[in-house]
Design a protein around this motif. Structure first.
Motif, PDB file in Angstrom:
ATOM      1  N   ALA A 114       0.900  -1.462   0.011  1.00 43.00           N
ATOM      2  CA  ALA A 114      -0.104  -0.121   0.024  1.00 43.00           C
ATOM      3  C   ALA A 114       0.702   1.477   0.039  1.00 43.00           C
ATOM      4  CB  ALA A 114      -1.082  -0.050   1.314  1.00 43.00           C
ATOM      5  N   GLY A 115       2.172   1.036   0.038  1.00 43.22           N
ATOM      6  CA  GLY A 115       3.199   2.148   0.171  1.00 43.22           C
ATOM      7  C   GLY A 115       3.412   2.915   1.500  1.00 43.22           C
ATOM      8  N   LEU A 116       3.193   2.261   2.603  1.00 43.76           N
ATOM      9  CA  LEU A 116       3.281   2.444   3.712  1.00 43.76           C
ATOM     10  C   LEU A 116       4.528   2.582   4.142  1.00 43.76           C
ATOM     11  CD1 LEU A 116       0.170   1.579   5.851  1.00 43.76           C
ATOM     12  CD2 LEU A 116       0.592   3.620   4.878  1.00 43.76           C
ATOM     13  N   ASP A 117       5.273   3.473   4.703  1.00 41.61           N
ATOM     14  CA  ASP A 117       6.670   3.404   5.097  1.00 41.61           C
ATOM     15  C   ASP A 117       6.974   2.662   6.490  1.00 41.61           C
ATOM     16  OD1 ASP A 117       9.605   4.772   4.726  1.00 41.61           O
ATOM     17  OD2 ASP A 117       8.998   4.773   6.981  1.00 41.61           O
ATOM     18  N   ARG A 118       7.860   2.028   6.525  1.00 44.91           N
ATOM     19  CA  ARG A 118       8.071   0.923   7.844  1.00 44.91           C
ATOM     20  C   ARG A 118       8.069   2.128   9.076  1.00 44.91           C
ATOM     21  NH1 ARG A 118       7.472  -4.183   9.271  1.00 44.91           N
ATOM     22  NH2 ARG A 118       8.197  -4.396  11.513  1.00 44.91           N
ATOM     23  N   ARG A 119       8.569   3.225   8.902  1.00 46.40           N
ATOM     24  CA  ARG A 119       8.446   3.986  10.189  1.00 46.40           C
ATOM     25  C   ARG A 119       7.165   4.324  10.530  1.00 46.40           C
ATOM     26  NH1 ARG A 119      12.165   8.645   7.681  1.00 46.40           N
ATOM     27  NH2 ARG A 119      10.772   7.936   5.993  1.00 46.40           N
ATOM     28  N   LEU A 120       6.287   4.616   9.568  1.00 43.24           N
ATOM     29  CA  LEU A 120       4.718   4.853   9.775  1.00 43.24           C
ATOM     30  C   LEU A 120       4.244   3.406  10.442  1.00 43.24           C
ATOM     31  CD1 LEU A 120       2.275   6.427   9.736  1.00 43.24           C
ATOM     32  CD2 LEU A 120       1.909   6.105   7.493  1.00 43.24           C
ATOM     33  N   VAL A 121       4.304   2.432  10.185  1.00 42.45           N
ATOM     34  CA  VAL A 121       4.020   1.439  10.593  1.00 42.45           C
ATOM     35  C   VAL A 121       4.603   1.118  12.020  1.00 42.45           C
ATOM     36  CG1 VAL A 121       4.100  -1.477  10.484  1.00 42.45           C
ATOM     37  CG2 VAL A 121       3.637  -0.077   8.437  1.00 42.45           C
ATOM     38  N   GLU A 122       5.565   1.354  12.252  1.00 42.12           N
ATOM     39  CA  GLU A 122       6.090   1.488  13.725  1.00 42.12           C
ATOM     40  C   GLU A 122       5.562   2.305  14.610  1.00 42.12           C
ATOM     41  OE1 GLU A 122       7.592  -1.242  14.725  1.00 42.12           O
ATOM     42  OE2 GLU A 122       7.983  -2.171  13.047  1.00 42.12           O
ATOM     43  N   LEU A 123       5.308   3.666  14.039  1.00 42.05           N
ATOM     44  CA  LEU A 123       4.678   4.799  15.051  1.00 42.05           C
ATOM     45  C   LEU A 123       3.330   4.234  15.260  1.00 42.05           C
ATOM     46  CD1 LEU A 123       5.425   8.046  12.919  1.00 42.05           C
ATOM     47  CD2 LEU A 123       6.394   7.239  15.110  1.00 42.05           C
ATOM     48  N   VAL A 124       2.286   3.534  14.340  1.00 45.31           N
ATOM     49  CA  VAL A 124       1.214   2.938  14.646  1.00 45.31           C
ATOM     50  C   VAL A 124       1.334   1.905  15.961  1.00 45.31           C
ATOM     51  CG1 VAL A 124      -0.761   1.436  13.874  1.00 45.31           C
ATOM     52  CG2 VAL A 124       0.296   3.433  12.459  1.00 45.31           C
ATOM     53  N   ASN A 125       2.473   1.019  15.437  1.00 49.06           N
ATOM     54  CA  ASN A 125       2.667  -0.215  16.625  1.00 49.06           C
ATOM     55  C   ASN A 125       2.765   0.471  18.011  1.00 49.06           C
ATOM     56  OD1 ASN A 125       2.104  -2.255  14.922  1.00 49.06           O
ATOM     57  ND2 ASN A 125       4.310  -2.306  14.184  1.00 49.06           N
ATOM     58  N   LEU A 126       3.728   1.536  17.856  1.00 47.45           N
ATOM     59  CA  LEU A 126       4.066   2.339  19.151  1.00 47.45           C
ATOM     60  C   LEU A 126       2.909   3.001  19.770  1.00 47.45           C
ATOM     61  CD1 LEU A 126       7.613   3.431  18.283  1.00 47.45           C
ATOM     62  CD2 LEU A 126       7.126   2.061  20.004  1.00 47.45           C
ATOM     63  N   ARG A 127       2.080   3.666  19.080  1.00 46.99           N
ATOM     64  CA  ARG A 127       0.961   4.524  19.542  1.00 46.99           C
ATOM     65  C   ARG A 127      -0.141   3.354  20.298  1.00 46.99           C
ATOM     66  NH1 ARG A 127      -0.356   7.537  23.079  1.00 46.99           N
ATOM     67  NH2 ARG A 127      -2.559   8.660  22.838  1.00 46.99           N
ATOM     68  N   VAL A 128      -0.408   2.400  19.572  1.00 47.84           N
ATOM     69  CA  VAL A 128      -1.364   1.542  20.000  1.00 47.84           C
ATOM     70  C   VAL A 128      -0.723   0.731  21.192  1.00 47.84           C
ATOM     71  CG1 VAL A 128      -2.634  -0.679  19.646  1.00 47.84           C
ATOM     72  CG2 VAL A 128      -2.513   1.015  17.790  1.00 47.84           C
ATOM     73  N   SER A 129       0.344   0.687  21.127  1.00 53.12           N
ATOM     74  CA  SER A 129       1.223  -0.104  22.408  1.00 53.12           C
ATOM     75  C   SER A 129       1.195   0.869  23.777  1.00 53.12           C
ATOM     76  CB  SER A 129       2.471  -0.661  22.101  1.00 53.12           C
ATOM     77  OG  SER A 129       2.412  -1.866  21.118  1.00 53.12           O
ATOM     78  N   GLN A 130       1.317   2.253  23.298  1.00 47.01           N
ATOM     79  CA  GLN A 130       1.023   3.173  24.222  1.00 47.01           C
ATOM     80  C   GLN A 130      -0.242   3.098  24.957  1.00 47.01           C
ATOM     81  OE1 GLN A 130       2.191   6.704  22.291  1.00 47.01           O
ATOM     82  NE2 GLN A 130       4.463   6.683  23.116  1.00 47.01           N
ATOM     83  N   LEU A 131      -1.216   3.169  24.226  1.00 47.04           N
ATOM     84  CA  LEU A 131      -2.829   3.189  24.591  1.00 47.04           C
ATOM     85  C   LEU A 131      -3.016   2.114  25.545  1.00 47.04           C
ATOM     86  CD1 LEU A 131      -4.387   4.623  21.309  1.00 47.04           C
ATOM     87  CD2 LEU A 131      -3.869   5.975  23.448  1.00 47.04           C
TER      88      LEU A 131
END
Length: 157
Positions: A37-54
């Motif tokens: 889909a063209g999502l940068d790996r950094r963006l994927v990791e930001l999502v992983n981290l934000r969800v893990s923070q929540l």
């Protein structure tokens, strides 16, 4: 503080390896969908981290902070991720993805979900929206495995 001592915890990933392996395979498929889909790996990791923070998942925060740094993310952006709305460090696409990930993690907030979806429609393609939702769903599952198993985060030497 854990109400159940770690020694009494069952590592559900070890106890039910077939189920855990299926979750790992799902994560691999989601990574592939995100890349396609063209999502940068950094963006994927930001999502992983934000969800893990929540969710308060220390183990996944530890794991995905290291992955984000390996992918080229900056310590500054990682350090202020919990306050992403108040920092001018994130692109419109990243902001849309983070809001959508938060809405996926707490879907009962209808107003936030609708706002997040509208922002995502403006900043992301349909394939990217789908991928972000799948990334958030998958890390939510891993968060629950790690939290309920009591996976430890030990000091690095």
């Amino acid at each position: 503080m854990n109400s159940t001592p770690d020694a009494e915890r069952i590592f559900v990933d070890k106890q039910s390896p077939k189920a855990y392996h299926a979750l790992v395979q799902t994560a691999e498929a989601v990574r592939s969908v995100a890349a396609e889909a063209g999502l940068d790996r950094r963006l994927v990791e930001l999502v992983n981290l934000r969800v893990s923070q929540l969710n308060g998942c220390a183990y996944c925060l530890h794991t995905h902070t290291r992955a984000a740094l390996r992918a080229g993310e900056t310590p500054q952006r990682l350090g202020v991720l919990a306050g992403w709305r108040d920092a001018e460090l994130y692109t419109p696409a990243e902001r849309a993805a983070l809001a959508l990930a938060e809405a996926t993690t707490s879907p009962a907030d209808l107003a936030a979900r609708d706002t997040a979806y509208a922002a995502a429609r403006e900043a992301l393609t349909e394939d990217q929206i789908s991928a972000v939702i799948w990334v958030a769903i998958t890390i939510n599952a891993f968060n629950r495995v790690s939290i309920l198993s009591g996976h430890p985060v030990r000091p690095e030497h």
